[in-house]
Design a protein around this motif. Structure first.
Motif, PDB file in Angstrom:
ATOM      1  N   LEU A  13       0.830  -1.207   0.000  1.00 60.37           N
ATOM      2  CA  LEU A  13       0.000   0.000   0.000  1.00 60.37           C
ATOM      3  C   LEU A  13       0.863   1.255   0.000  1.00 60.37           C
ATOM      4  CD1 LEU A  13      -2.744  -0.999   2.605  1.00 60.37           C
ATOM      5  CD2 LEU A  13      -2.924  -1.017   0.106  1.00 60.37           C
ATOM      6  N   ARG A  14       1.930   1.229   0.752  1.00 62.89           N
ATOM      7  CA  ARG A  14       2.822   2.395   0.857  1.00 62.89           C
ATOM      8  C   ARG A  14       3.679   2.586  -0.389  1.00 62.89           C
ATOM      9  NH1 ARG A  14       4.588   1.652   7.175  1.00 62.89           N
ATOM     10  NH2 ARG A  14       2.816   2.785   8.034  1.00 62.89           N
ATOM     11  N   SER A  15       3.626   1.661  -1.329  1.00 63.23           N
ATOM     12  CA  SER A  15       4.411   1.795  -2.554  1.00 63.23           C
ATOM     13  C   SER A  15       3.895   2.929  -3.439  1.00 63.23           C
ATOM     14  CB  SER A  15       4.419   0.480  -3.338  1.00 63.23           C
ATOM     15  OG  SER A  15       3.144   0.223  -3.902  1.00 63.23           O
ATOM     16  N   LYS A  16       2.671   3.369  -3.181  1.00 60.64           N
ATOM     17  CA  LYS A  16       2.096   4.519  -3.901  1.00 60.64           C
ATOM     18  C   LYS A  16       1.665   5.546  -2.852  1.00 60.64           C
ATOM     19  CE  LYS A  16       0.547   1.974  -7.942  1.00 60.64           C
ATOM     20  NZ  LYS A  16      -0.590   1.658  -8.815  1.00 60.64           N
ATOM     21  N   PRO A  17       2.641   6.234  -2.246  1.00 61.22           N
ATOM     22  CA  PRO A  17       2.343   7.121  -1.116  1.00 61.22           C
ATOM     23  C   PRO A  17       1.418   8.280  -1.474  1.00 61.22           C
ATOM     24  CG  PRO A  17       4.606   7.423  -1.836  1.00 61.22           C
ATOM     25  CD  PRO A  17       4.065   6.242  -2.586  1.00 61.22           C
ATOM     26  N   ASN A  18       1.456   8.769  -2.713  1.00 59.27           N
ATOM     27  CA  ASN A  18       0.584   9.884  -3.090  1.00 59.27           C
ATOM     28  C   ASN A  18      -0.887   9.505  -2.984  1.00 59.27           C
ATOM     29  OD1 ASN A  18       1.046   8.137  -5.326  1.00 59.27           O
ATOM     30  ND2 ASN A  18       0.316   9.705  -6.747  1.00 59.27           N
ATOM     31  N   LYS A  19      -1.212   8.251  -3.099  1.00 57.30           N
ATOM     32  CA  LYS A  19      -2.594   7.792  -2.938  1.00 57.30           C
ATOM     33  C   LYS A  19      -2.842   7.327  -1.506  1.00 57.30           C
ATOM     34  CE  LYS A  19      -3.277   6.647  -7.747  1.00 57.30           C
ATOM     35  NZ  LYS A  19      -3.742   5.671  -8.724  1.00 57.30           N
ATOM     36  N   PHE A  20      -1.957   6.489  -1.002  1.00 54.30           N
ATOM     37  CA  PHE A  20      -2.145   5.888   0.323  1.00 54.30           C
ATOM     38  C   PHE A  20      -2.357   6.934   1.417  1.00 54.30           C
ATOM     39  CE2 PHE A  20      -0.079   4.426   4.284  1.00 54.30           C
ATOM     40  CZ  PHE A  20      -0.980   3.437   4.644  1.00 54.30           C
ATOM     41  N   PHE A  21      -1.536   7.977   1.433  1.00 55.77           N
ATOM     42  CA  PHE A  21      -1.627   8.955   2.515  1.00 55.77           C
ATOM     43  C   PHE A  21      -2.860   9.855   2.414  1.00 55.77           C
ATOM     44  CE2 PHE A  21       2.905   7.812   2.793  1.00 55.77           C
ATOM     45  CZ  PHE A  21       2.884   7.343   4.096  1.00 55.77           C
ATOM     46  N   CYS A  22      -3.531   9.877   1.272  1.00 60.31           N
ATOM     47  CA  CYS A  22      -4.775  10.651   1.126  1.00 60.31           C
ATOM     48  C   CYS A  22      -5.965   9.961   1.778  1.00 60.31           C
ATOM     49  CB  CYS A  22      -5.081  10.888  -0.356  1.00 60.31           C
ATOM     50  SG  CYS A  22      -3.952  12.024  -1.144  1.00 60.31           S
ATOM     51  N   TRP A  23      -5.836   8.689   2.093  1.00 62.77           N
ATOM     52  CA  TRP A  23      -6.968   7.941   2.638  1.00 62.77           C
ATOM     53  C   TRP A  23      -7.240   8.240   4.104  1.00 62.77           C
ATOM     54  CZ3 TRP A  23      -4.944   2.536   0.776  1.00 62.77           C
ATOM     55  CH2 TRP A  23      -4.916   2.513  -0.617  1.00 62.77           C
ATOM     56  N   GLY A  24      -6.292   8.847   4.794  1.00 61.41           N
ATOM     57  CA  GLY A  24      -6.454   9.054   6.235  1.00 61.41           C
ATOM     58  C   GLY A  24      -6.500   7.731   6.981  1.00 61.41           C
ATOM     59  N   ALA A  25      -5.705   6.781   6.514  1.00 59.29           N
ATOM     60  CA  ALA A  25      -5.705   5.436   7.097  1.00 59.29           C
ATOM     61  C   ALA A  25      -5.139   5.454   8.511  1.00 59.29           C
ATOM     62  CB  ALA A  25      -4.900   4.487   6.217  1.00 59.29           C
ATOM     63  N   HIS A  26      -5.815   4.731   9.410  1.00 64.04           N
ATOM     64  CA  HIS A  26      -5.364   4.653  10.797  1.00 64.04           C
ATOM     65  C   HIS A  26      -5.944   3.398  11.449  1.00 64.04           C
ATOM     66  CE1 HIS A  26      -9.301   5.979  12.471  1.00 64.04           C
ATOM     67  NE2 HIS A  26      -9.386   6.600  11.299  1.00 64.04           N
ATOM     68  N   SER A  27      -5.571   3.143  12.668  1.00 64.46           N
ATOM     69  CA  SER A  27      -6.057   1.994  13.458  1.00 64.46           C
ATOM     70  C   SER A  27      -5.778   0.670  12.751  1.00 64.46           C
ATOM     71  CB  SER A  27      -7.556   2.135  13.757  1.00 64.46           C
ATOM     72  OG  SER A  27      -7.820   3.329  14.444  1.00 64.46           O
ATOM     73  N   PHE A  28      -4.546   0.483  12.352  1.00 60.46           N
ATOM     74  CA  PHE A  28      -4.150  -0.737  11.650  1.00 60.46           C
ATOM     75  C   PHE A  28      -4.142  -1.934  12.587  1.00 60.46           C
ATOM     76  CE2 PHE A  28      -2.405   2.696   9.185  1.00 60.46           C
ATOM     77  CZ  PHE A  28      -2.613   2.287   7.876  1.00 60.46           C
ATOM     78  N   THR A  29      -4.642  -3.048  12.095  1.00 60.57           N
ATOM     79  CA  THR A  29      -4.557  -4.311  12.815  1.00 60.57           C
ATOM     80  C   THR A  29      -4.405  -5.414  11.776  1.00 60.57           C
ATOM     81  OG1 THR A  29      -5.595  -5.737  14.465  1.00 60.57           O
ATOM     82  CG2 THR A  29      -7.065  -4.668  12.914  1.00 60.57           C
ATOM     83  N   GLY A  30      -3.652  -6.417  12.125  1.00 62.74           N
ATOM     84  CA  GLY A  30      -3.435  -7.509  11.180  1.00 62.74           C
ATOM     85  C   GLY A  30      -3.389  -8.839  11.882  1.00 62.74           C
ATOM     86  N   ASN A  31      -3.463  -9.882  11.089  1.00 59.63           N
ATOM     87  CA  ASN A  31      -3.407 -11.233  11.620  1.00 59.63           C
ATOM     88  C   ASN A  31      -2.639 -12.092  10.631  1.00 59.63           C
ATOM     89  OD1 ASN A  31      -4.299 -14.077  11.963  1.00 59.63           O
ATOM     90  ND2 ASN A  31      -5.492 -13.198  13.646  1.00 59.63           N
ATOM     91  N   SER A  32      -1.501 -12.616  11.055  1.00 61.21           N
ATOM     92  CA  SER A  32      -0.670 -13.439  10.178  1.00 61.21           C
ATOM     93  C   SER A  32      -1.281 -14.810   9.933  1.00 61.21           C
ATOM     94  CB  SER A  32       0.731 -13.594  10.764  1.00 61.21           C
ATOM     95  OG  SER A  32       1.384 -12.358  10.759  1.00 61.21           O
ATOM     96  N   THR A  33      -1.986 -15.344  10.911  1.00 63.78           N
ATOM     97  CA  THR A  33      -2.603 -16.665  10.757  1.00 63.78           C
ATOM     98  C   THR A  33      -3.706 -16.629   9.712  1.00 63.78           C
ATOM     99  OG1 THR A  33      -2.142 -17.145  13.069  1.00 63.78           O
ATOM    100  CG2 THR A  33      -3.756 -18.548  11.976  1.00 63.78           C
ATOM    101  N   HIS A  34      -4.563 -15.618   9.792  1.00 60.34           N
ATOM    102  CA  HIS A  34      -5.674 -15.496   8.849  1.00 60.34           C
ATOM    103  C   HIS A  34      -5.324 -14.618   7.651  1.00 60.34           C
ATOM    104  CE1 HIS A  34      -8.295 -17.742  11.469  1.00 60.34           C
ATOM    105  NE2 HIS A  34      -7.889 -16.988  12.488  1.00 60.34           N
TER     106      HIS A  34
END
Length: 107
Positions: A13-34
């Motif tokens: 997602l960060r490979s295209k920062p001009n788009k990614f940072f416009c989303w106001g993305a926050h509160s990241f959570t992930g799960n490696s198992t799923h």
């Protein structure tokens, strides 16, 4: 050292920062198992939750959820929109088209 699936998705997602940072993305959570990454966005077109999950075809399924849900309640059947079998090089554009991009944008 190998990245976990959520870390890999975030780096894509960060490979295209001009788009990614416009989303106001926050509160990241992930799960490696799923094999997923979830986060909240605050874009021009969509404010809610995005879930990106690696599937058995080694492509991604993208689910968009209403902002009123808690992240633990984001089940596939509650998704407002779903995009299946998205390749990694299409990931940012598919999400951006739903969250931020306006028809009059030139890029």
């Amino acid at each position: 050292m190998t990245q976990s699936v959520p870390e890999t998705i975030l780096s894509q997602l960060r490979s295209k920062p001009n788009k990614f940072f416009c989303w106001g993305a926050h509160s990241f959570t992930g799960n490696s198992t799923h094999k997923y990454l979830m986060f909240r966005v605050n874009g021009l077109k969509f404010k809610g939750i995005v879930k990106i999950q690696l599937n058995a075809m080694d492509t991604y399924d993208i689910h968009l959820f209403d902002n009123s849900l808690s992240m633990k309640d984001c089940k596939e059947e509650l998704a407002l929109k779903t995009y299946g079998n998205v390749y990694c090089d299409e990931l940012v554009d598919v999400i951006d088209n739903n969250i931020e991009k306006q028809d009059y944008y030139k890029f």
